[in-house]
Design an enzyme around this catalytic site. Structure first.
Site, mmCIF file in Angstrom:
data_model
loop_
_atom_site.group_PDB
_atom_site.id
_atom_site.type_symbol
_atom_site.label_atom_id
_atom_site.label_comp_id
_atom_site.label_asym_id
_atom_site.label_seq_id
_atom_site.Cartn_x
_atom_site.Cartn_y
_atom_site.Cartn_z
ATOM 1 N N ARG A 118 -33.548 -63.173 22.256
ATOM 2 C CA ARG A 118 -32.618 -64.302 22.359
ATOM 3 C C ARG A 118 -32.409 -64.688 23.816
ATOM 4 O O ARG A 118 -32.380 -63.831 24.707
ATOM 5 C CB ARG A 118 -31.280 -63.885 21.742
ATOM 6 N N THR A 147 -36.279 -74.984 15.297
ATOM 7 C CA THR A 147 -36.576 -73.587 14.963
ATOM 8 C C THR A 147 -37.765 -73.535 14.019
ATOM 9 O O THR A 147 -38.041 -74.489 13.292
ATOM 10 C CB THR A 147 -35.332 -72.927 14.316
ATOM 11 N N GLU A 188 -30.361 -73.546 24.179
ATOM 12 C CA GLU A 188 -29.731 -72.486 23.386
ATOM 13 C C GLU A 188 -28.280 -72.215 23.753
ATOM 14 O O GLU A 188 -27.514 -71.694 22.937
ATOM 15 C CB GLU A 188 -30.538 -71.197 23.547
ATOM 16 N N ASP A 204 -25.317 -72.964 21.529
ATOM 17 C CA ASP A 204 -24.954 -72.106 20.401
ATOM 18 C C ASP A 204 -23.695 -71.294 20.698
ATOM 19 O O ASP A 204 -23.159 -70.626 19.811
ATOM 20 C CB ASP A 204 -26.102 -71.160 20.044
ATOM 21 N N SER A 211 -26.382 -66.369 16.725
ATOM 22 C CA SER A 211 -27.433 -67.083 16.002
ATOM 23 C C SER A 211 -27.249 -66.904 14.501
ATOM 24 O O SER A 211 -26.513 -66.018 14.047
ATOM 25 C CB SER A 211 -28.804 -66.538 16.417
ATOM 26 N N GLY A 215 -33.378 -73.852 10.407
ATOM 27 C CA GLY A 215 -32.340 -74.651 9.759
ATOM 28 C C GLY A 215 -30.944 -74.488 10.301
ATOM 29 O O GLY A 215 -29.981 -74.802 9.604
#
Length: 581
Positions: A114, A400, A438, A441, A465, A487
């Site tokens: 990540r 993704t 990212e 998020d 995540s 998704g």
């Protein structure tokens, strides 16, 4: 876990294979495809299989397996090709989670690649005038870019489980970069809908014609810049990416954005490390599921949902309103806990043991009424819990992809890989790859009700995540299925639906991934527009559900291992295939 050996089948090698095994014939008939879902044929194979979101990427994985490569070797080749042919979704400018099955050793391992926040990041990164920034404003530019982890993950996995030389695994993508590949309908359509990407000069020159129109379907797209990057990576490994000219270009691209610059440094890139996490494993009926732990919430939420559904006879129910009601209520309970308890375990004490405790999950299941929706669930009080910070809101990662692979020795990889939003931060480096967004998020607001939010931005932290690469084992400990999906936060429902369809409703993997999506993220009950699930709307509303019809573009890849061979499904909503020999 004991190994599973396959009996002999006729060799099958077409890109889309006809289903003809005895195992396939005993499964449920395929549902009709809905709007937005292409009709695809079940993939079958004898020795090994690769499933990915683009035929060229899946073929690269199959070719590596044919050459004697391991599942990890194939995953590396697939990922590098996806960087080219599906650039909106993943690549070396992003991050990934990998779940690996070692057949000989009987061990599941998980690697966390990540992205991380740079050392200069502060909790108010996405605040403006005392309020959270609009999402699109936060995404576009360098502010949203995290330190990429994908390439280091691939290199670490290769060090542990690779068989073929590293340079050999780079060759399929290198060849496509130099010789070119045809623009797919999906890539063309997404480029046509973009307003921000054409404003990046490097991306505009690559993806668009001089008149501003996206490269046409079938146009041959070459990427000599990425070819140069790949040659450096082939020769030097990840060092070429995290140090030197490529790293300098990443830093310049991020910090040089004219309106929304970021703060990644060379030191941030050099300091990035892969984390090995303990797999999150739990039972569902006679099956055992293993997935990725925090900072991913996927495995925990799925196991909580299935633990609730385990109290019901879903096989008797079959797909329909009753099952959708229970599935949605299970989702509400899981997402309530997800919001409060899950974040980067280096920054918060996650009560992991308590969240997947079977007695705790069953006590939560007792909150579900068979006749009436609870509306919005509250988080529970799991055992083995210490004081928590608050983590109320929800990140998404639309850009993704997922890769499922089983090699000839029975080893398996489930890897979900991302640059977060479609085309990430809309920044393309001179090295020919896109950068992630990212960091969006993270929760934008660092506090709620005067309390610090667990998933707030902090230096070196990994954002929460929903990615859920999953391995399924049978009652004898043998690998049965490899599943995952893109998704955003809907990944949890997409993967859980596929597992229910495989394990309870006995669909084959193509039927399971193609079946209409549905569920709840502790808000409205969501039904996939144009699918068989849309027909359940009125009956669910009669049970008190607030129902929304949505486009739910999953991209699930599933492989099932049977005594006769492999069965593979690639989501008809995207362009993927499941192929093997």
């Amino acid at each position: 876990m004991p190994s599973l050996r396959l009996t002999t089948l006729t060799l099958l090698s077409a890109v889309l294979l006809n289903a003809g095994t005895a195992a396939a014939q005993t499964l449920a008939p395929a549902p009709e495809a809905s709007t937005g879902r292409a009709t695809k044929t079940l993939g079958t194979a004898q020795r090994f299989m690769a499933a990915a979101a683009n035929p060229l990427a899946a073929a690269a994985g199959r070719d590596i397996l044919r050459a004697g490569g391991s599942a990890v070797d194939a995953a590396i080749a697939v990922q590098l090709v996806l960087n080219l042919v599906e650039p909106q979704s993943s690549g070396i400018g992003g991050g990934a989670f990998m779940v690996h099955w070692d057949e000989a050793g009987g061990k599941v391992a998980t690697l966390d690649g990540r992205e991380t926040a740079p050392a200069a990041a502060t909790p108010d990164r996405f605040m403006k005038d005392g309020k959270p920034m609009p999402f699109r404003e936060a995404v576009i530019g360098g502010r949203s870019v995290g330190v990429p982890g994908t390439l280091k993950l691939l290199e670490e996995a290769h060090r542990r489980w690779g068989k073929l030389p590293w340079p050999d695994l780079v060759q399929p993508a290198l060849k496509l970069s130099e010789e070119g590949f045809a623009v797919s309908p999906r890539l063309n359509g997404l480029l046509a809908g973009e307003t921000a990407l054409p404003k990046n000069a490097v991306a505009a020159a690559y993806f668009y014609e001089p008149d501003g129109k996206p490269k046409a379907v079938g146009a041959i797209l070459k990427n000599p810049a990425f070819a140069a990057t790949l040659r450096a990576i082939a020769a030097e490994g990840s060092k070429a990416f995290y140090e030197g000219e490529i790293a300098q270009d990443i830093v310049a691209t991020v910090t040089g954005h004219p309106t929304n610059p970021g703060d990644i440094t060379m030191a941030d890139l050099a300091a990035y490390k892969i984390e090995e996490r303990e797999p999150v494993c739990g039972a569902y009926r006679v099956w055992r599921l293993c997935g990725m732990g925090p900072p991913s919430s996927g495995a925990v939420a799925i196991q909580q949902m299935l633990g609730t559904l385990e109290t019901q006879d879903l096989r008797r129910m079959g797909p329909g309103t009753e099952a959708a009601h229970w599935f949605s209520e299970a989702g509400r309970l899981a997402f309530a806990d997800r919001a409060l308890y899950l974040a980067d375990p280096a920054f918060i004490v996650v009560p992991l043991r308590g969240l997947i405790d079977r007695d705790y999950i069953r006590s939560r299941a007792m909150l579900v009424s068979p006749d009436r929706s609870m509306g919005r669930a509250k988080p529970g009080d799991p055992p083995h819990r210490r004081a928590q910070l608050l983590a109320p809101s929800d990140g998404i990662e639309n850009g993704t992809s997922h890769i499922s692979i089983v090699d000839a020795q029975g080893n398996a990889v489930a890897m979900t890989t991302t640059i977060e939003d479609g085309f990430g931060a809309r920044l393309m480096t001179k090295g020919g790859f896109l950068l992630n967004n990212e960091l969006t998020d993270f929760n934008f607001a660092p506090e709620e009700d005067g309390k610090p939010v667990a998933n707030r931005v902090e230096p070196g932290k990994r954002p929460r995540s929903s990615m859920a690469p999953t391995l399924v084992f049978d009652a004898f400990g043998r690998l049965y299925a490899v599943v995952g999906s893109p998704g955003g936060s809907q990944i949890i429902g997409y993967v859980a639906k596929t597992l229910v369809a495989l394990l309870d409703w006995k669909m084959d993997p193509q039927q399971a991934v193609d079946f209409g999506n549905f569920g709840s993220r502790n808000g409205p009950t969501e039904l996939e527009k144009g699918s068989e699930a849309e027909a359940w709307k009125a009956a669910l509303e009669a049970k008190g559900h607030e129902v929304r019809l949505l486009e739910m573009t999953s991209g699930t890849q599933a492989i099932v291992k049977t005594p006769e061979g492999f069965l593979g499904g690639a989501d008809g909503r995207r362009e993927g295939v499941a192929i093997g020999d």
